[in-house]
Design a protein around this motif. Structure first.
Motif, mmCIF file in Angstrom:
data_model
loop_
_atom_site.group_PDB
_atom_site.id
_atom_site.type_symbol
_atom_site.label_atom_id
_atom_site.label_comp_id
_atom_site.label_asym_id
_atom_site.label_seq_id
_atom_site.Cartn_x
_atom_site.Cartn_y
_atom_site.Cartn_z
ATOM 1 N N GLU A 196 0.811 -1.215 0.000
ATOM 2 C CA GLU A 196 0.000 0.000 0.000
ATOM 3 C C GLU A 196 0.843 1.263 0.000
ATOM 4 O OE1 GLU A 196 -2.523 -0.604 3.440
ATOM 5 O OE2 GLU A 196 -4.127 -1.304 2.141
ATOM 6 N N ILE A 197 2.103 1.159 0.430
ATOM 7 C CA ILE A 197 2.994 2.316 0.511
ATOM 8 C C ILE A 197 4.211 2.064 -0.368
ATOM 9 C CG2 ILE A 197 4.393 3.763 2.026
ATOM 10 C CD1 ILE A 197 2.626 2.804 4.356
ATOM 11 N N ILE A 198 4.546 3.007 -1.225
ATOM 12 C CA ILE A 198 5.756 2.918 -2.035
ATOM 13 C C ILE A 198 6.730 3.996 -1.594
ATOM 14 C CG2 ILE A 198 4.695 4.325 -3.855
ATOM 15 C CD1 ILE A 198 6.560 2.930 -5.847
ATOM 16 N N ASN A 199 7.977 3.632 -1.494
ATOM 17 C CA ASN A 199 9.032 4.566 -1.094
ATOM 18 C C ASN A 199 9.946 4.784 -2.288
ATOM 19 O OD1 ASN A 199 10.732 6.183 0.387
ATOM 20 N ND2 ASN A 199 11.768 4.497 1.401
ATOM 21 N N ILE A 200 10.112 6.030 -2.712
ATOM 22 C CA ILE A 200 10.932 6.346 -3.883
ATOM 23 C C ILE A 200 12.105 7.223 -3.473
ATOM 24 C CG2 ILE A 200 10.988 7.402 -6.170
ATOM 25 C CD1 ILE A 200 8.038 6.893 -6.426
ATOM 26 N N THR A 201 13.307 6.797 -3.838
ATOM 27 C CA THR A 201 14.507 7.587 -3.594
ATOM 28 C C THR A 201 15.247 7.786 -4.915
ATOM 29 O OG1 THR A 201 15.823 5.606 -3.125
ATOM 30 C CG2 THR A 201 14.743 6.671 -1.256
ATOM 31 N N CYS A 202 16.367 8.463 -4.855
ATOM 32 C CA CYS A 202 17.226 8.597 -6.024
ATOM 33 C C CYS A 202 18.672 8.388 -5.576
ATOM 34 C CB CYS A 202 17.048 9.956 -6.703
ATOM 35 S SG CYS A 202 17.581 11.359 -5.697
ATOM 36 N N LEU A 203 19.594 8.420 -6.510
ATOM 37 C CA LEU A 203 21.003 8.211 -6.203
ATOM 38 C C LEU A 203 21.648 9.496 -5.697
ATOM 39 C CD1 LEU A 203 21.958 6.257 -9.445
ATOM 40 C CD2 LEU A 203 21.559 5.257 -7.185
ATOM 41 N N ARG A 204 22.623 9.350 -4.834
ATOM 42 C CA ARG A 204 23.414 10.510 -4.448
ATOM 43 C C ARG A 204 24.296 10.953 -5.601
ATOM 44 N NH1 ARG A 204 25.571 9.459 1.769
ATOM 45 N NH2 ARG A 204 23.500 9.355 2.744
ATOM 46 N N GLN A 205 24.838 9.971 -6.313
ATOM 47 C CA GLN A 205 25.694 10.254 -7.470
ATOM 48 C C GLN A 205 25.342 9.287 -8.593
ATOM 49 O OE1 GLN A 205 29.687 9.798 -5.987
ATOM 50 N NE2 GLN A 205 29.685 11.776 -4.946
ATOM 51 N N LYS A 206 25.408 9.753 -9.824
ATOM 52 C CA LYS A 206 25.089 8.902 -10.962
ATOM 53 C C LYS A 206 26.053 7.729 -11.088
ATOM 54 C CE LYS A 206 22.841 12.404 -13.840
ATOM 55 N NZ LYS A 206 22.865 13.116 -15.140
ATOM 56 N N ARG A 210 24.972 4.032 -10.298
ATOM 57 C CA ARG A 210 23.935 3.371 -11.087
ATOM 58 C C ARG A 210 24.155 1.860 -11.224
ATOM 59 N NH1 ARG A 210 23.191 7.713 -16.094
ATOM 60 N NH2 ARG A 210 21.424 8.830 -15.165
ATOM 61 N N HIS A 211 23.043 1.136 -11.244
ATOM 62 C CA HIS A 211 23.066 -0.295 -11.534
ATOM 63 C C HIS A 211 23.008 -0.473 -13.045
ATOM 64 C CE1 HIS A 211 22.270 -2.068 -7.453
ATOM 65 N NE2 HIS A 211 22.015 -0.795 -7.234
ATOM 66 N N ARG A 212 24.074 -1.019 -13.630
ATOM 67 C CA ARG A 212 24.086 -1.279 -15.064
ATOM 68 C C ARG A 212 25.337 -2.091 -15.399
ATOM 69 N NH1 ARG A 212 25.174 4.915 -17.208
ATOM 70 N NH2 ARG A 212 27.356 5.110 -16.573
ATOM 71 N N PRO A 213 25.352 -2.778 -16.525
ATOM 72 C CA PRO A 213 26.540 -3.537 -16.925
ATOM 73 C C PRO A 213 27.746 -2.619 -17.123
ATOM 74 C CG PRO A 213 24.611 -4.177 -18.217
ATOM 75 C CD PRO A 213 24.226 -2.959 -17.461
ATOM 76 N N TYR A 270 16.226 0.717 -20.286
ATOM 77 C CA TYR A 270 16.334 -0.642 -19.757
ATOM 78 C C TYR A 270 16.416 -0.734 -18.232
ATOM 79 C CZ TYR A 270 17.267 -1.878 -24.603
ATOM 80 O OH TYR A 270 17.175 -2.055 -25.961
ATOM 81 N N CYS A 271 16.851 0.326 -17.566
ATOM 82 C CA CYS A 271 16.979 0.240 -16.108
ATOM 83 C C CYS A 271 16.768 1.610 -15.461
ATOM 84 C CB CYS A 271 18.358 -0.317 -15.738
ATOM 85 S SG CYS A 271 18.537 -0.718 -13.983
ATOM 86 N N PRO A 272 15.552 2.162 -15.570
ATOM 87 C CA PRO A 272 15.306 3.490 -14.984
ATOM 88 C C PRO A 272 15.156 3.469 -13.465
ATOM 89 C CG PRO A 272 13.314 2.637 -15.982
ATOM 90 C CD PRO A 272 14.397 1.659 -16.309
ATOM 91 N N TRP A 273 14.849 2.305 -12.890
ATOM 92 C CA TRP A 273 14.728 2.193 -11.446
ATOM 93 C C TRP A 273 15.094 0.784 -10.991
ATOM 94 C CZ3 TRP A 273 10.004 3.487 -14.132
ATOM 95 C CH2 TRP A 273 9.193 2.392 -14.416
ATOM 96 N N VAL A 274 15.422 0.681 -9.711
ATOM 97 C CA VAL A 274 15.817 -0.594 -9.115
ATOM 98 C C VAL A 274 15.080 -0.754 -7.798
ATOM 99 C CG1 VAL A 274 17.710 -1.895 -8.062
ATOM 100 C CG2 VAL A 274 18.101 -0.624 -10.185
ATOM 101 N N GLU A 275 14.535 -1.936 -7.546
ATOM 102 C CA GLU A 275 13.897 -2.216 -6.263
ATOM 103 C C GLU A 275 14.981 -2.554 -5.247
ATOM 104 O OE1 GLU A 275 10.115 -4.646 -4.359
ATOM 105 O OE2 GLU A 275 11.053 -5.415 -6.199
ATOM 106 N N THR A 276 15.093 -1.756 -4.205
ATOM 107 C CA THR A 276 16.135 -1.940 -3.190
ATOM 108 C C THR A 276 15.643 -2.731 -1.979
ATOM 109 O OG1 THR A 276 15.569 0.200 -2.207
ATOM 110 C CG2 THR A 276 17.316 0.164 -3.877
ATOM 111 N N ALA A 277 14.350 -2.769 -1.776
ATOM 112 C CA ALA A 277 13.715 -3.547 -0.712
ATOM 113 C C ALA A 277 12.239 -3.628 -1.078
ATOM 114 C CB ALA A 277 13.903 -2.892 0.652
ATOM 115 N N GLU A 278 11.482 -4.440 -0.361
ATOM 116 C CA GLU A 278 10.076 -4.561 -0.695
ATOM 117 C C GLU A 278 9.374 -3.213 -0.547
ATOM 118 O OE1 GLU A 278 6.091 -7.159 0.482
ATOM 119 O OE2 GLU A 278 7.964 -7.419 1.608
ATOM 120 N N GLY A 279 8.817 -2.743 -1.660
ATOM 121 C CA GLY A 279 8.112 -1.469 -1.642
ATOM 122 C C GLY A 279 8.997 -0.252 -1.760
ATOM 123 N N SER A 280 10.312 -0.450 -1.891
ATOM 124 C CA SER A 280 11.254 0.675 -1.999
ATOM 125 C C SER A 280 11.968 0.626 -3.338
ATOM 126 C CB SER A 280 12.286 0.622 -0.864
ATOM 127 O OG SER A 280 11.670 0.793 0.387
#
Length: 304
Positions: free
Chosen positions: A2-12, A15-18, A36-46
């Motif tokens: 029911e709750i989504i938590n959205i953050t961003c990176l401190r520094q580019k 980023r998660h990518r090959p 291909y990878c605009p966001w990453v799930e870091t924990a359930e709901g985050s």
């Protein structure tokens, strides 16, 4: 969820990518990230947007934030949490910031501060500083019955005549309405619940050992008061909790929104009567600590 938590990176660079993507020209790497990878799930709901704070202002990343919020809403999310709430699209899910919860629990938070500073809530004098918006009336409507000394600082005195009449009729409480921080009621107040958007003169007019609670996010003034007046408890947020857990206001607000229908009605269309109804149904909540600029706020030592 029911709750989504959205953050961003401190520094580019985080980023998660090959690795091979990092060797591409920057414009190509950015296009790959967006596709291909605009966001990453870091924990359930985050979820973490794969850009920094500056990137969140750019149209392509704002669109990706919109897609993420829509995905969450389609998946059953009711409300969102984010340190970038003010910068993200707000027409898909509401954002919890604590700012709907703080006005209706200002007096209880003040009582916690008074007790920690060696003062009793009984007999404490309160001032509500008007900001011209819904928060002022919500704070007034939610004041507990033990508040028996009250003033209102405002530049629209006629508007509060009905409130004076209401407090007198319902509580036998005479409310003074005034327009200057130099007025005696303000200078002697034990507690100021501020809904004002800005008034730097407050720092010099507050009584010694007062509690100043900013209910609307007027961070510059509140931090200035904390810097200049070491004797004053100045805070712009609360912790809520019990013996087992302690939560910051935004998370408590989000959970309450999901669990309590009356609070949800007040959150979606704030006003005095809905604030009073929501408060009546949330008696189990109790402010237990303070925030200033997102960090814990120490309580000044006991007076005397």
């Amino acid at each position: 969820m029911e709750i989504i938590n959205i953050t961003c990176l401190r520094q580019k660079s985080q980023r998660h990518r090959p690795k091979w993507v990092g060797k591409l020209p920057e414009s190509w790497a950015e296009k790959w990230q967006l596709k291909y990878c605009p966001w990453v799930e870091t924990a359930e709901g985050s979820w973490c947007l794969q850009t920094d704070r500056d990137g969140c202002f750019l149209p392509p990343w704002r669109e990706k934030a919109r897609e993420l919020l829509q995905q969450a809403a389609d998946g059953g999310a009711k409300i969102a949490l984010s340190p970038m709430a003010a910068d993200l699209p707000g027409d898909i899910l509401p954002f919890a910031t604590g700012r709907k919860l703080y006005p209706i629990f200002g007096a209880e938070a003040a009582a916690t501060g008074l007790e920690a500073m060696g003062k009793r809530q009984e007999g404490a004098s309160f001032v509500v500083a008007d900001g011209g918006e819904w928060e002022t009336e919500a704070a007034l409507a939610a004041l507990p019955g033990w508040v028996n000394r009250l003033g209102i600082l405002t530049d629209r005195q006629p508007f509060f005549v009905s409130w004076q009449e209401r407090f007198l009729e319902e509580r036998g409480l005479v409310v003074e309405v005034f327009s200057s921080v130099g007025y005696g009621v303000f200078r002697e107040a034990d507690v100021v619940l501020s809904c004002a958007k800005g008034n730097g003169a407050m720092a010099y007019a507050l009584a010694e050992g007062a509690v100043f609670l900013d209910l609307v996010g007027n961070g510059t003034v509140t931090e200035s008061i904390a810097l200049r007046r070491a004797d004053v408890l100045a805070a712009d947020g609360f912790f809520f909790g019990n013996q087992k857990e302690m939560e910051a206001g935004a998370l408590t607000e989000a959970r309450t929104y999901c669990e309590n229908q009356m609070f949800r009605a007040y959150f979606d269309a704030p006003g005095a009567e809905k604030a009073a109804e929501a408060k009546a149904g949330l008696g189990q909540l109790c402010p237990v600590g303070f925030l200033l600029g997102g960090k814990r706020r120490k309580i000044p030592k006991k007076q005397g």
